[in-house]
Design an enzyme around this catalytic site. Structure first.
Site, short mmCIF file in Angstrom:
data_model
loop_
_atom_site.label_atom_id
_atom_site.label_comp_id
_atom_site.label_asym_id
_atom_site.label_seq_id
_atom_site.Cartn_x
_atom_site.Cartn_y
_atom_site.Cartn_z
N GLY A 25 0.83 -1.21 0.00
CA GLY A 25 0.00 0.00 0.00
C GLY A 25 0.86 1.25 0.00
O GLY A 25 2.05 1.19 0.32
N ASN A 62 -12.45 -10.12 -10.69
CA ASN A 62 -11.17 -9.47 -11.03
C ASN A 62 -11.36 -7.96 -11.03
O ASN A 62 -12.02 -7.42 -11.91
CB ASN A 62 -10.69 -9.94 -12.40
CG ASN A 62 -10.16 -11.35 -12.34
OD1 ASN A 62 -10.90 -12.29 -12.04
ND2 ASN A 62 -8.89 -11.51 -12.58
N VAL A 86 -5.27 -5.51 -16.48
CA VAL A 86 -5.64 -4.19 -17.01
C VAL A 86 -4.53 -3.18 -16.70
O VAL A 86 -4.10 -2.41 -17.57
CB VAL A 86 -6.99 -3.71 -16.41
CG1 VAL A 86 -7.28 -2.27 -16.80
CG2 VAL A 86 -8.12 -4.62 -16.88
N ARG A 122 -12.46 -13.65 -17.93
CA ARG A 122 -12.58 -13.19 -16.55
C ARG A 122 -13.77 -12.26 -16.43
O ARG A 122 -14.27 -11.71 -17.41
CB ARG A 122 -11.32 -12.41 -16.12
CG ARG A 122 -10.03 -13.22 -16.08
CD ARG A 122 -10.03 -14.23 -14.95
NE ARG A 122 -8.80 -15.01 -14.89
CZ ARG A 122 -8.61 -16.17 -15.53
NH1 ARG A 122 -9.56 -16.66 -16.30
NH2 ARG A 122 -7.48 -16.83 -15.38
N LYS A 159 -7.18 -17.51 1.59
CA LYS A 159 -8.34 -16.61 1.65
C LYS A 159 -9.57 -17.40 2.12
O LYS A 159 -10.38 -16.91 2.91
CB LYS A 159 -8.62 -15.99 0.27
CG LYS A 159 -7.54 -15.07 -0.25
CD LYS A 159 -7.37 -13.81 0.58
CE LYS A 159 -8.50 -12.83 0.45
NZ LYS A 159 -8.24 -11.59 1.22
N TYR A 168 -2.76 -18.97 -2.25
CA TYR A 168 -3.54 -17.74 -2.01
C TYR A 168 -5.04 -18.07 -1.87
O TYR A 168 -5.69 -17.63 -0.92
CB TYR A 168 -3.31 -16.76 -3.17
CG TYR A 168 -4.29 -15.61 -3.21
CD1 TYR A 168 -4.18 -14.54 -2.31
CD2 TYR A 168 -5.32 -15.58 -4.16
CE1 TYR A 168 -5.08 -13.49 -2.36
CE2 TYR A 168 -6.21 -14.52 -4.21
CZ TYR A 168 -6.09 -13.48 -3.31
OH TYR A 168 -6.98 -12.44 -3.34
P1 NAD Z 1 -3.04 -4.54 -2.39
O1 NAD Z 1 -1.74 -5.27 -2.25
O2 NAD Z 1 -3.05 -3.26 -3.16
O3 NAD Z 1 -3.67 -4.26 -0.96
C1 NAD Z 1 -3.34 -5.00 0.19
C2 NAD Z 1 -3.07 -4.01 1.31
O4 NAD Z 1 -2.82 -4.75 2.51
C3 NAD Z 1 -1.83 -3.15 1.05
O5 NAD Z 1 -2.12 -1.80 1.38
C4 NAD Z 1 -0.78 -3.72 2.00
O6 NAD Z 1 0.18 -2.77 2.40
C5 NAD Z 1 -1.65 -4.23 3.14
N1 NAD Z 1 -1.04 -5.32 3.90
C6 NAD Z 1 -0.46 -6.43 3.39
N2 NAD Z 1 0.01 -7.21 4.38
C7 NAD Z 1 -0.30 -6.58 5.54
C8 NAD Z 1 -0.08 -6.89 6.91
N3 NAD Z 1 0.57 -8.01 7.28
N4 NAD Z 1 -0.51 -6.03 7.84
C9 NAD Z 1 -1.16 -4.87 7.48
N5 NAD Z 1 -1.39 -4.54 6.20
C10 NAD Z 1 -0.97 -5.37 5.24
O7 NAD Z 1 -4.04 -5.60 -3.03
P2 NAD Z 1 -5.57 -5.41 -3.48
O8 NAD Z 1 -5.67 -5.92 -4.86
O9 NAD Z 1 -6.05 -4.05 -3.16
O10 NAD Z 1 -6.29 -6.46 -2.53
C11 NAD Z 1 -7.10 -6.05 -1.44
C12 NAD Z 1 -7.98 -7.20 -1.00
O11 NAD Z 1 -8.84 -7.57 -2.07
C13 NAD Z 1 -7.19 -8.45 -0.63
O12 NAD Z 1 -7.79 -9.04 0.51
C14 NAD Z 1 -7.36 -9.35 -1.84
O13 NAD Z 1 -7.28 -10.72 -1.46
C15 NAD Z 1 -8.75 -8.96 -2.28
N6 NAD Z 1 -9.05 -9.24 -3.70
C16 NAD Z 1 -8.46 -8.46 -4.68
C17 NAD Z 1 -8.79 -8.72 -6.01
C18 NAD Z 1 -8.19 -7.91 -7.14
O14 NAD Z 1 -8.52 -8.19 -8.30
N7 NAD Z 1 -7.38 -6.89 -6.87
C19 NAD Z 1 -9.68 -9.75 -6.34
C20 NAD Z 1 -10.23 -10.50 -5.31
C21 NAD Z 1 -9.92 -10.22 -3.99
#
Ligand code: NAD
Length: 309
Positions: free
Chosen positions: A36, A170, A185, A208, A145, A141
């Site tokens: 992040g 997605n 994307v 997707r 989850k 993963y």
């Molecule tokens: P991302 O990596 O941008 O966001 C994850 C955030 O969690 C980051 O800000 C990171 O710094 C923080 N983080 C990671 N490990 C940590 C820890 N140990 N302690 C505190 N903070 C921590 O990824 P994203 O794509 O925004 O994913 C966010 C959520 O959405 C996740 O749970 C992911 O599984 C879920 N998700 C995302 C998608 C997608 O297409 N992006 C699809 C399905 C599910």
């Protein structure tokens, strides 16, 4: 409401924070900034730089006194989960358990968990896939989850809390990391705008369900506003798009005429993923409203500014 959003500096989490702040909530972001970015955290939110697994977690929650938690922090890369499954489980499973335990100690009883659809259902011929379809994750993963979903339900039963899991399709949109492996994307947008070749894995006919991040933030806002809704709900469009079609749309929007390159298929890559969004409409009164072309245009516009920086 006072809310804590874990992972609120990340791609999905930061858009959720923007939306929740816009709705007038007091939002606290808990993030270790591993993927992040501080600059993505809404200026009106309170950022607590803290790891999910930190012994300080309960202290941070006690100070924020949230009425509900949106749990989006995760190790979110499928590739990294394969390369380092212990780290993946440490963040996604133990981190989630640590958060739930801190919730119990502090007295938080409502958690909205951000989970995954495609990676949890695995390859299936039942398309679009509904929530009660068997879960057959094919990556560490997906397993982690899903394990966290189970922990969440167990926690809710034990403490008399309410747990809601949103299984996202997605997600794409501004702020997605083009260096990551997840967001095709973001990868294509960045490469098209910087004149780099775009590589499609295999024949590109894998499909997707692409959902715009602004629509996901809206779904999370609906989830927060519906404290009695529990269980698992897909957050998706119900529309399948192939990687080839996605490339064509993005290239046209970016004004690029060249075709993509084709690389070897990725071993184990899911062929089709399409989620049934009917339950989200019935229980959260939410549907995805951003057409793909419009979402891709917003995304390219954002990446154009990033490339120019
Ligand atoms: P991302 O990596 O941008 O966001 C994850 C955030 O969690 C980051 O800000 C990171 O710094 C923080 N983080 C990671 N490990 C940590 C820890 N140990 N302690 C505190 N903070 C921590 O990824 P994203 O794509 O925004 O994913 C966010 C959520 O959405 C996740 O749970 C992911 O599984 C879920 N998700 C995302 C998608 C997608 O297409 N992006 C699809 C399905 C599910």
């Amino acid at each position: 409401m006072r809310l804590v959003v874990t992972g609120g500096a990340g791609f999905v989490g930061s858009h959720a924070v923007d939306r929740l702040v816009g709705d007038g909530h007091e939002v606290h972001v808990l993030d270790n900034l591993s993927t992040g970015k501080r600059e993505h955290v809404n200026a009106a939110a309170h950022l607590h730089v803290c790891d999910l697994r930190s012994p300080r977690l309960a202290e941070v929650l006690a100070a924020a006194r949230p009425e509900a938690i949106v749990h989006a922090a995760a190790q979110a890369s499928v590739a990294r989960s394969v390369a380092d499954p212990v780290h993946d489980a440490s963040v996604n499973v133990l981190g989630t358990i640590g958060l739930l335990e801190a919730c119990r100690v502090v007295g938080v009883t409502r958690v909205v968990y951000v989970s995954t659809g495609g990676a949890a259902y695995g390859d299936t011929h039942v398309l679009p896939t509904p929530e009660d379809h068997p879960l057959r994750p094919a990556s560490p993963y997906g397993v982690s989850k899903l394990a966290a979903e189970r922990w969440l339900d167990c926690w809710a039963d034990l403490i008399g809390g309410t747990a809601l899991t949103l299984r996202l399709a997605n997600v794409y949109g501004p702020r997605q990391d083009p260096a990551g492996e997840a967001g095709v994307v973001a990868i294509f947008a960045w490469r098209l705008l910087t004149g780099s070749p775009c590589v499609v894995n295999g024949d590109g006919e894998q499909t997707r369900d692409y959902v715009y991040v602004g629509d996901v933030a809206e779904a999370l806002a609906h989830a927060v506003a519906a404290p009695a809704v529990v269980g698992a709900i897909n957050i998706a469009t119900g529309v399948a798009t192939s990687v080839n079609a996605l490339y064509e749309k993005l290239a046209a929007c970016a004004g690029v005429a060249r075709p993509p390159q084709h690389g070897p298929p990725r071993p184990g890559e899911q062929r089709r993923s399409l989620l049934d969004p009917a339950r989200a409409k019935a229980r959260l009164q939410w549907t995805a409203t951003t057409p793909l072309d419009e979402g891709l245009a917003h995304t390219l516009e954002w990446f154009r500014k990033e490339v120019g920086r």
